[in-house]
Each structure stands twice: as structure tokens, then as C-alpha cells.
Design a protein around this motif. Structure first.
Motif, mmCIF file in Angstrom:
data_model
loop_
_atom_site.group_PDB
_atom_site.id
_atom_site.type_symbol
_atom_site.label_atom_id
_atom_site.label_comp_id
_atom_site.label_asym_id
_atom_site.label_seq_id
_atom_site.Cartn_x
_atom_site.Cartn_y
_atom_site.Cartn_z
ATOM 1 N N ALA A 33 0.669 -0.431 0.111
ATOM 2 C CA ALA A 33 0.449 -0.043 -0.158
ATOM 3 C C ALA A 33 0.982 1.162 -0.062
ATOM 4 C CB ALA A 33 -0.695 0.071 1.066
ATOM 5 N N LEU A 34 1.976 1.477 0.725
ATOM 6 C CA LEU A 34 2.734 2.733 0.637
ATOM 7 C C LEU A 34 3.478 2.617 -0.484
ATOM 8 C CD1 LEU A 34 4.403 4.726 2.276
ATOM 9 C CD2 LEU A 34 6.106 2.817 3.355
ATOM 10 N N SER A 35 4.272 1.406 -0.624
ATOM 11 C CA SER A 35 4.280 1.428 -2.400
ATOM 12 C C SER A 35 3.623 2.050 -3.811
ATOM 13 C CB SER A 35 5.240 -0.075 -3.163
ATOM 14 O OG SER A 35 6.170 -0.379 -2.068
ATOM 15 N N ASP A 36 2.692 1.761 -3.561
ATOM 16 C CA ASP A 36 1.442 2.317 -4.645
ATOM 17 C C ASP A 36 1.123 2.956 -3.984
ATOM 18 O OD1 ASP A 36 1.203 -0.699 -5.591
ATOM 19 O OD2 ASP A 36 -0.662 -0.854 -5.052
ATOM 20 N N ALA A 37 0.791 4.025 -3.126
ATOM 21 C CA ALA A 37 0.829 5.496 -2.364
ATOM 22 C C ALA A 37 2.127 5.904 -3.263
ATOM 23 C CB ALA A 37 0.932 6.402 -1.492
ATOM 24 N N LYS A 38 3.033 5.976 -2.705
ATOM 25 C CA LYS A 38 4.739 6.651 -3.624
ATOM 26 C C LYS A 38 4.360 6.453 -4.793
ATOM 27 C CE LYS A 38 7.601 5.469 0.395
ATOM 28 N NZ LYS A 38 8.903 4.981 1.106
ATOM 29 N N ASP A 125 15.571 10.045 -10.625
ATOM 30 C CA ASP A 125 16.562 8.648 -10.248
ATOM 31 C C ASP A 125 15.857 7.852 -8.485
ATOM 32 O OD1 ASP A 125 17.628 7.756 -12.101
ATOM 33 O OD2 ASP A 125 19.391 8.884 -11.814
ATOM 34 N N LEU A 126 15.568 9.105 -7.241
ATOM 35 C CA LEU A 126 15.931 8.560 -5.985
ATOM 36 C C LEU A 126 14.112 8.380 -5.675
ATOM 37 C CD1 LEU A 126 16.745 12.328 -4.727
ATOM 38 C CD2 LEU A 126 18.018 10.761 -4.294
ATOM 39 N N PHE A 127 13.510 8.413 -6.498
ATOM 40 C CA PHE A 127 12.023 7.657 -6.523
ATOM 41 C C PHE A 127 12.398 6.558 -7.132
ATOM 42 C CE2 PHE A 127 9.409 11.600 -7.776
ATOM 43 C CZ PHE A 127 9.665 12.164 -6.404
ATOM 44 N N ARG A 128 12.643 5.892 -8.442
ATOM 45 C CA ARG A 128 13.106 4.710 -8.338
ATOM 46 C C ARG A 128 13.833 4.159 -7.620
ATOM 47 N NH1 ARG A 128 12.294 4.004 -13.771
ATOM 48 N NH2 ARG A 128 13.315 1.933 -13.332
ATOM 49 N N SER A 129 14.438 5.020 -6.384
ATOM 50 C CA SER A 129 15.381 3.724 -5.701
ATOM 51 C C SER A 129 14.649 3.413 -4.331
ATOM 52 C CB SER A 129 16.410 4.238 -5.215
ATOM 53 O OG SER A 129 17.492 4.444 -3.863
ATOM 54 N N ASP A 130 13.657 4.619 -4.453
ATOM 55 C CA ASP A 130 12.690 4.347 -3.288
ATOM 56 C C ASP A 130 12.253 3.422 -3.476
ATOM 57 O OD1 ASP A 130 12.232 5.568 -0.222
ATOM 58 O OD2 ASP A 130 10.210 5.976 -1.905
ATOM 59 N N LEU A 131 11.735 3.119 -4.418
ATOM 60 C CA LEU A 131 10.760 1.977 -4.717
ATOM 61 C C LEU A 131 11.026 1.227 -5.232
ATOM 62 C CD1 LEU A 131 8.334 4.425 -7.374
ATOM 63 C CD2 LEU A 131 7.502 3.298 -4.874
ATOM 64 N N GLY A 132 12.514 1.691 -5.043
ATOM 65 C CA GLY A 132 13.197 -0.272 -4.763
ATOM 66 C C GLY A 132 14.067 -0.878 -6.897
ATOM 67 N N LEU A 133 13.353 0.336 -7.761
ATOM 68 C CA LEU A 133 13.872 -0.127 -8.781
ATOM 69 C C LEU A 133 14.681 0.571 -9.555
ATOM 70 C CD1 LEU A 133 10.298 1.819 -10.457
ATOM 71 C CD2 LEU A 133 10.619 -1.205 -9.621
ATOM 72 N N ALA A 134 15.633 0.204 -10.518
ATOM 73 C CA ALA A 134 16.655 0.371 -10.687
ATOM 74 C C ALA A 134 16.812 1.854 -10.885
ATOM 75 C CB ALA A 134 17.202 -0.412 -11.924
ATOM 76 N N ALA A 135 17.567 2.715 -10.892
ATOM 77 C CA ALA A 135 17.784 3.962 -11.362
ATOM 78 C C ALA A 135 18.038 3.943 -13.266
ATOM 79 C CB ALA A 135 18.749 5.018 -10.550
#
Length: 142
Positions: A33-38, A125-135
Motif C-alpha cells: 500500500a505504501l509503495s502504491d501510494a508513493k 532516480d531517487l524515486f526509483r531507488s525509493d521504490l526499489g527499482l533500478a535507477a
């Protein structure tokens, strides 16, 4: 007697394991749920930047996207840590400033636009990193 104790122990252990699994499942659901909201608010933040740029270039600066940008930053501050929210807040301020200059027809905004766009990519890139995705810089192009 030993059979009864063994059965009771099995029930207790089974109950504890069920509780642990339920707790783990709730934790995963909260994380999802947190990841979806982010993901939603990060997309809204970036959409507002693009729409604001469109308004600035067209000279139709209504400031509606500034409000959307500020709202997205407020949500990011609640959902993400300081390492993500501070650069997002700083970028929002820079975006509003440069888009105001573009809409006003101020000369020499090309360098400012390029600098803000670089910062936008850093925040992505920060957003992607925070979501656990590759930069984005880690992605390979075919």
C-alpha cells in the motif's frame, strides 16, 4: 497423557505459526500500500512538472500546476524520508521559478531549463531507488 500434551503442543505451535504468518502478511500488505501510494504521488509530481512546463511555454501560466506540485510535495514529505522529500521540495521551487521566467519571456532561460531538467532526472532516480527499482542511469538501451 503424553499424547494429549503432544496434541496441545501441536495446537499451540500451529496457532503461533498462524499468528506469525498473519502478521507477516499484514506487513507485506502495508508495504504494498505504501509503495502504491508513493508510486502515485511520484507520478503526480512529475506530471505536474510537465504540465507546468507546457503552461510556461505556451504563455498560459495559470499556476494551477504549481498548486498540484505543492500538493504532491506535501504528500511526498509524509510518505518518503527526508532523503527523497528534500530534493523533491527543492526541485519544485526551482521548477516554479524557471517556469515563471519562461512564461514571462525572460531571456537566457535555456541554461536554467537544462539545469532543472538534470535535477529532475536526479529526483526520478531517487524515486526509483525509493521504490526499489533500478535507477534510470542503470537501465540499458538496446
Amino acid at each position: 497423557m503424553v499424547g494429549v500434551v503432544g496434541t496441545l503442543m501441536g495446537v499451540v505451535i500451529g496457532s503461533v505459526l498462524q499468528q506469525m504468518q498473519a502478521s507477516r502478511s499484514r506487513g507485506w500488505q502495508r508495504q504494498d500500500a505504501l509503495s502504491d501510494a508513493k508510486r502515485r504521488v511520484y507520478a503526480e509530481f512529475l506530471r505536474a512538472i510537465s504540465a507546468s512546463f507546457g503552461q510556461a511555454v505556451s504563455g498560459q501560466r495559470t499556476r494551477s500546476e504549481d498548486a498540484n506540485l505543492h500538493a504532491a510535495v506535501a504528500e511526498i514529505e509524509v510518505l518518503a524520508g527526508q532523503e527523497v522529500s528534500a530534493p523533491a521540495r527543492d526541485l519544485a521551487k526551482a521548477v516554479i521559478d524557471v517556469h515563471t521566467r519562461i512564461a514571462a519571456g525572460t531571456d537566457g532561460t535555456d541554461a536554467l531549463v537544462a539545469a532543472v531538467d538534470r535535477r529532475r532526472h536526479e529526483v526520478i532516480d531517487l524515486f526509483r531507488s525509493d521504490l526499489g527499482l533500478a535507477a534510470s542511469s542503470d537501465r540499458r538501451t538496446p
